[in-house]
Design an enzyme around this catalytic site. Structure first.
Site, PDB file in Angstrom:
ATOM      1  CG  ASN A  87       0.378  13.019  48.880  1.00  0.00           C
ATOM      2  OD1 ASN A  87      -0.039  11.933  48.486  1.00  0.00           O
ATOM      3  ND2 ASN A  87       1.654  13.358  48.857  1.00  0.00           N
ATOM      4  CG  HIS A 142       1.169   9.222  46.870  1.00  0.00           C
ATOM      5  ND1 HIS A 142       2.096   9.471  47.865  1.00  0.00           N
ATOM      6  CD2 HIS A 142       0.653   8.010  47.184  1.00  0.00           C
ATOM      7  CE1 HIS A 142       2.132   8.462  48.709  1.00  0.00           C
ATOM      8  NE2 HIS A 142       1.259   7.565  48.319  1.00  0.00           N
ATOM      9  CD  GLU A 199       4.783  11.905  47.227  1.00  0.00           C
ATOM     10  OE1 GLU A 199       3.530  11.879  47.223  1.00  0.00           O
ATOM     11  OE2 GLU A 199       5.458  11.487  48.175  1.00  0.00           O
ATOM     12  CG  ASP A 247       5.597   2.380  44.655  1.00  0.00           C
ATOM     13  OD1 ASP A 247       5.406   1.203  45.002  1.00  0.00           O
ATOM     14  OD2 ASP A 247       4.812   3.298  44.932  1.00  0.00           O
TER      15      ASP A 247
HETATM   16  C1  F6R Z   1       2.465   1.565  47.213  1.00  0.00           C
HETATM   17  C2  F6R Z   1       1.995   2.774  46.556  1.00  0.00           C
HETATM   18  C3  F6R Z   1       1.358   3.892  47.300  1.00  0.00           C
HETATM   19  C4  F6R Z   1       0.309   3.421  48.315  1.00  0.00           C
HETATM   20  C5  F6R Z   1      -0.260   4.615  49.088  1.00  0.00           C
HETATM   21  C6  F6R Z   1      -1.263   4.179  50.133  1.00  0.00           C
HETATM   22  O1  F6R Z   1       3.053   0.694  46.287  1.00  0.00           O
HETATM   23  O2  F6R Z   1       2.174   2.875  45.389  1.00  0.00           O
HETATM   24  O3  F6R Z   1       0.748   4.785  46.393  1.00  0.00           O
HETATM   25  O4  F6R Z   1      -0.700   2.745  47.645  1.00  0.00           O
HETATM   26  O5  F6R Z   1       0.768   5.319  49.704  1.00  0.00           O
HETATM   27  O6  F6R Z   1      -0.617   3.448  51.121  1.00  0.00           O
HETATM   28  P1  F6R Z   1      -1.442   2.656  52.222  1.00  0.00           P
HETATM   29  O7  F6R Z   1      -2.137   1.550  51.515  1.00  0.00           O
HETATM   30  O8  F6R Z   1      -0.382   2.125  53.166  1.00  0.00           O
HETATM   31  O9  F6R Z   1      -2.373   3.632  52.849  1.00  0.00           O
END
Ligand code: F6R
Length: 254
Positions: A136, A138, A143, A67
């Protein structure tokens, strides 16, 4: 589903890096799907170490990031382009033409998503996908939703995600409200998936992702149906999972 529970963040990161390294050693032309965020930071450090001591060579590897935010420049220190360059790419020998990250500044976002998905297909699909997980549930920036079906697409970020990611920005107001993300379908098409999670703020989400109903309101729950998925968790993230607390190292098939 395979579940690996280790003591702490460092052990989780070492285990993840070793699995990526094995993938590269067994298939030097691997197509890797990569994540950003706090969770995989030390995994990248271990991979850099494995490259520097010549255990792995990434010359033939192709990467696709999950992403990117929409509307901030590639040079902005919160962009995922910047993150990948600073935390991984500049230390290893992946050819720049083989590094792919969605362009969040494309004038036509739909066309960018279409072409990103097409590029993944043209490389034969993703061999090995690394994931983190949002509070959440994701994965990528998929989302909670009513459906699982999407491929790469633009998405409006949830308030919860904006709040969680504001820790990297000066203020919550500066966090982009939109991103491009690989879809759940893109992720599920990967041949192998590892999902990393550490810390107590992920505990409940991990429990739901593994034992909960398979429901697009918790996007990671679909991984229960992936034919080759491994969750690598530290003790805290795994603390609601039964029967693991008094074991030294847990490697379970569910
Ligand atoms: C990032 C991504 C997100 C993160 C998620 C957890 O490329 O795809 O799904 O893996 O938001 O983020 P952290 O590791 O910062 O808790």
């Amino acid at each position: 589903m395979r579940l690996i529970v280790v003591d702490n963040y460092e052990a989780m990161s070492r285990k993840a890096a070793n699995m990526v390294a094995a993938q590269i050693l067994l298939k030097p032309e691997s197509v890797l799907g990569l994540a950003t965020g706090s969770t995989p930071l030390m995994t990248y450090q271990f991979l850099i170490k494995l490259y520097k001591d010549e255990t792995i060579n990434l010359d033939g590897v192709t990467t696709f990031n999950l992403d990117e935010y929409v509307g901030i420049s590639k040079g902005n220190e919160n962009s995922y382009h910047y993150y990948m360059e600073e935390n991984f790419f500049k230390y290893v020998n992946i050819k720049s033409e083989n590094q792919h990250i969605p362009d969040g500044n494309a004038t036509n976002l739909e066309a960018e998503c279409f072409s990103y998905e097409k590029k993944i297909k043209s490389k034969g699909g993703i061999d090995f996908q690394v994931l983190g997980i949002g509070n959440n549930g994701h994965i990528g920036f998929n989302e909670p939703d009513l459906k699982f079906e999407a491929v790469t697409h633009p998405i409006n970020l949830d308030d919860e995600t904006i709040k969680a990611n504001s820790r990297f920005f000066e203020s919550e107001a500066e966090v982009p409200k939109k991103a491009i993300t690989m879809g759940v379908r893109t992720i599920m098409n990967s041949r192998k998936v590892i999902l990393l999670a550490n810390g107590q703020n992920k505990t409940e989400t991990i429990y739901k992702a593994i034992y909960g109903k398979i429901d697009p309101h918790l996007p990671a729950s679909i991984l229960q149906l992936h034919p080759d998925v491994t969750f690598i968790l530290d003790r805290e993230a795994a603390s609601l999972i039964k029967d693991t607390s008094d074991m030294q190292y847990v490697d379970l098939y569910l």
